[in-house]
Write an enzyme that holds these catalytic residues in place. Structure first.
Site, PDB file in Angstrom:
ATOM      1  N   GLU A  98      77.165  56.548  10.799  1.00 27.00           N
ATOM      2  CA  GLU A  98      76.273  56.657  11.956  1.00 27.00           C
ATOM      3  C   GLU A  98      76.821  55.884  13.164  1.00 27.00           C
ATOM      4  OE1 GLU A  98      72.452  55.499  10.229  1.00 27.00           O
ATOM      5  OE2 GLU A  98      72.100  57.594   9.676  1.00 27.00           O
ATOM      6  N   GLU A 100      59.996  53.734   5.360  1.00 24.19           N
ATOM      7  CA  GLU A 100      60.420  54.590   6.468  1.00 24.19           C
ATOM      8  C   GLU A 100      59.940  56.033   6.317  1.00 24.19           C
ATOM      9  OE1 GLU A 100      64.642  54.610   7.123  1.00 24.19           O
ATOM     10  OE2 GLU A 100      64.515  56.123   8.702  1.00 24.19           O
ATOM     11  N   ASP A 156      68.608  60.068   1.969  1.00 24.99           N
ATOM     12  CA  ASP A 156      68.157  58.883   2.691  1.00 24.99           C
ATOM     13  C   ASP A 156      66.705  58.542   2.366  1.00 24.99           C
ATOM     14  OD1 ASP A 156      68.162  56.770   4.392  1.00 24.99           O
ATOM     15  OD2 ASP A 156      68.156  57.931   6.248  1.00 24.99           O
TER      16      ASP A 156
HETATM   17  C1  GCU Z   1      68.501  55.559   7.873  1.00 26.71           C
HETATM   18  C2  GCU Z   1      67.653  54.876   8.885  1.00 26.71           C
HETATM   19  C3  GCU Z   1      68.487  54.100   9.857  1.00 26.71           C
HETATM   20  C4  GCU Z   1      69.436  53.175   9.107  1.00 26.71           C
HETATM   21  C5  GCU Z   1      70.240  53.949   8.101  1.00 26.71           C
HETATM   22  C6  GCU Z   1      71.085  53.068   7.189  1.00 26.71           C
HETATM   23  O1  GCU Z   1      69.233  56.589   8.458  1.00 26.71           O
HETATM   24  O2  GCU Z   1      66.876  55.817   9.574  1.00 26.71           O
HETATM   25  O3  GCU Z   1      67.625  53.376  10.681  1.00 26.71           O
HETATM   26  O4  GCU Z   1      70.275  52.514   9.983  1.00 26.71           O
HETATM   27  O5  GCU Z   1      69.384  54.649   7.265  1.00 26.71           O
HETATM   28  O6  GCU Z   1      70.721  52.925   6.031  1.00 26.71           O
HETATM   29  O7  GCU Z   1      72.110  52.555   7.608  1.00 26.71           O
END
Ligand code: GCU
Length: 676
Positions: free
Chosen positions: A283, A390, A362
């Site tokens: 990400e 979440e 996730d």
């Molecule tokens: C999910 C979550 C993010 C987080 C990511 C992770 O995508 O929405 O906020 O950073 O997991 O586990 O790194």
């Protein structure tokens, strides 16, 4: 005055039944403590606080018994040192001349703390102690919480206020709240906390520099008293961002030297520093890919820097293409972690642990277990759960997650034949791993009740208890938590226990069906939005059209993900007839008229579960109403409000999901209920 919600499960309510109280007073009124254990050690302090509160007496602490019955505390010696390990303990009652001696032996200071909390848990449940013979040590090695807290005080995916660690870009000056958190965490056996978000922003990148280490060290001091090591999430690009280098290439000598110096500086301030948590090439976080290197190159470079000091690198496997084109049907996010990491099996240093989310996507309400568990025999692995809700109602909805985690732990990977359970990967025994264990994203913040929803405290409690011993049942853990949190009234226990135990199923019923996941509003992830992620870049699709729904992850016609499991599981998942109903749409794209093993069609299942789920949510409120007057009004009222909101939102989920699928499929509900 500290509120009941703040005290969470460490209520230490006065025991009102005189007979029971007197029996405890007789046994615990005199604490016999050897000179080597300080009266001010956290374990002893905790014990005294609890005895004062629960028994209404000031215990006499002496080096020799001054009462016929007494409570002796000691550190392990001789054979017991090895038997118990530093985290184990023994509690045993034995007859002495004129009374009973209850002995607590701690394998180390942590063992002593855990032993005290165990005893207090029994007392809180009014269990007799005069016949005790308990020997415990944790099944898993690393038992961590990951704070996703940012220095500005915000918390990524936090649903309980602001951070207790930070204020206005700095580590909080008042660490008493952190101390209370450490108590709660230690009471369920947590031994590591990473104190900053895995997405490491500018200020937090500098936590590892001499300018900020003195502040970080203060937090470590607070945690250490409770047997908890501090870990930091680090930014892979730190050599550039705070080190003044031009590169963060893990094979560059200057980069390696920088991390080595950095590690040394950290250990100068924090001698028992646990290590680094790393989210790299995930990400948009920086990582070794930028330099044409792989994850092993990146992790090993950090591991070398920490090794001289006994530190470990916790390298996350949450790596996938988050810029996918939704038109691209060949890429499957679920495959990504396995595809990235299995080729590297055996190439990580022995102080690296791969941290793997429980499922391949996730933290959805329902996912299969990540096939990575069971796929790497030569690599340290640990499980990552998400205590913060979440995708499971954000602590506005009740969702007791222990049953979900238990299911993951009890999954048989078949990696070494039958009985190769995930819990045996996580406890290191299946492949003989040097390091192993658990991490979970914490659900706390600075709300008075810590977790936003008071009943969400059960998830924090349950996480710690379950990973201490994965054989505990979800029901048993719920029962313990309720007794300590709300007392021993049978009706209270029965009602709350029923509510907790059904809540995950309820939440699943009114949200995304049959394992397909998502269908939440983008970004904040609260509330229904069926197509919210359907045409996005995140790789999270349901592919519903007028004929059917689901993701084909089979080998012949789909993405091939199902083959990432060992043969028996691959065969079950790969076959739409054998695949467990609850995961059908994760593995298969089927017509709405496909008949489930339950006998219902997919479309009728969707309608039925959504009507049922909304009713169940409504029913949660009604169950709670029965507790008015049986628990304190503050917590009663707070939970009632949360449940009211949940019931409303469950209806919203029900109607949006049902309407969506009715309009897509044109197939009416067999029972003719209202769909819009
Ligand atoms: C999910 C979550 C993010 C987080 C990511 C992770 O995508 O929405 O906020 O950073 O997991 O586990 O790194």
């Amino acid at each position: 005055m500290v509120s009941k919600s703040y005290k969470a499960w460490l209520q230490y309510e006065k025991i009102e039944t005189v007979g029971i109280r007197n029996a405890y007073i007789k046994q615990l009124g005199n604490i016999v403590l050897p000179a080597e254990i300080s009266e001010f050690a956290p374990a002893i302090r905790e014990l005294k606080v609890a005895i004062r509160a629960m028994l209404g007496i000031e215990p006499v602490v002496s080096e020799r018994p001054s009462n016929p019955s007494y409570f002796r505390i000691a550190m392990a010696s001789g054979e017991e040192v090895e038997q118990l390990g530093s985290e184990g303990y023994r509690i045993r009652a034995s007859r002495v001349d004129a009374g009973t001696c209850l002995t607590l032996v701690g394998g180390g200071t942590s063992g002593l703390i855990y032993g005290v909390f165990h005893l207090l848990r029994l007392i809180g449940a009014n269990e007799p102690v005069s016949e005790l013979d308990i020997c415990e040590k944790p099944v898993s090695q690393l038992r961590m919480l990951n704070q996703w807290d940012n220095a500005d005080g915000s918390i990524e995916r936090g649903y309980a206020g602001q951070s207790i660690f930070y204020r206005n870009g700095q580590i909080s000056e008042r660490l008493d709240r952190v101390r209370d958190y450490a108590r709660l965490a230690a009471s369920v056996g947590i031994n590591g906390i990473s104190i900053n978000n895995v997405n490491v922003h500018k200020t937090e990148t500098a936590f590892i520099t001499p300018g900020l280490l003195p502040e970080v060290a203060k937090v470590a001091d607070v945690l250490r008293a409770y047997g908890i090591r501090l870990y930091l999430s680090v930014n892979f690009a730190a050599p550039i961002q705070v080190g003044g280098l031009a590169t963060a290439d893990p094979l560059d000598a200057a980069v390696q030297a920088w991390w080595q110096e950095t590690a040394k500086a950290i250990y100068d301030y924090i001698p028992d520093f646990g290590g680094f948590v790393v989210k790299a090439d995930s990400e948009h976080r920086p990582g070794p890919f930028t330099y044409g290197r792989d994850h092993a190159d990146g992790a090993n470079m950090l591991a070398d820097a920490l090794a001289p000091f006994g530190g470990i690198v916790i390298w996350r496997c949450f790596v996938y293409n988050c810029m996918q084109d939704w038109r691209d049907r060949t890429t499957d996010r679920a495959r990504a972690a396995y595809d990235h990491f299995t080729p590297l099996d055996g190439s990580f240093k022995d102080n690296v642990i791969l941290q793997i989310k429980n499922g391949p996507m996730d933290f959805q309400v329902r996912e299969p277990v990540s096939p990575l568990f069971g796929a790497m025999t030569k690599t340290n692995q640990m499980m990552e759960f998400q205590v913060t809700q979440e995708y499971t109602g954000q602590q506005r909805h009740l969702c007791y997650l222990v049953p979900q985690w238990k299911e993951a732990l009890d999954f048989d990977t078949h990696a070494q034949g039958e009985g190769s359970y995930v819990k045996r990967v996580a406890d290191g025994s299946l492949f003989g791993a040097k390091h192993s264990g658990f991490a979970a994203v914490s659900n706390i913040g600075d709300d008075d009740n810590w977790t936003g929803h008071t009943l969400a405290q059960a998830n924090l409690y349950g996480y710690g208890r379950l990973i201490w011993n994965p054989e505990l049942s979800a029901q048993q853990i719920a029962d313990e938590w309720i007794r300590q949190t709300f007392g021993n009234d049978d009706q209270v226990i029965n009602v709350i226990s029923r509510m907790l135990m059904g809540s995950w199923q309820t939440y699943e019923n009114y949200t995304a069906p049959l394992g397909v996941g998502w269908m939440v509003a983008p970004n904040h992830h609260y509330g229904p939005d069926v197509d919210g992620y359907e045409y996005s870049r995140w790789g999270t699709y349901h592919f519903a059209d007028r004929d059917g729904i689901g993701v084909d992850r089979t080998t012949n016609t789909g993405t091939g993900y199902s083959a990432q499991y060992h043969a028996i599981n691959a065969e079950v998942y790969g076959d739409a007839v054998k695949c467990p109903d609850e995961l059908l749409l994760f593995f298969h794209h089927v017509p709405y008229t496909h008949r489930l093993q339950s006998g219902k069609t997919v479309i009728q299942h969707i309608y039925d579960t959504h009507f049922e789920g909304a009713e169940q949510a409504d029913d949660l409120q009604k169950q709670w109403f029965a507790l008015e007057g049986l628990i304190d009004s503050a917590r009663y009222g707070h939970v009632r409000e949360r449940l009211r909101e949940q019931a409303q939102h469950a209806k919203q989920w029900r109607d949006i999901i049902n309407t969506y699928f009715y309009r897509k499929s044109g197939i009416p509900d067999a029972q003719g209920r209202t769909i819009y």
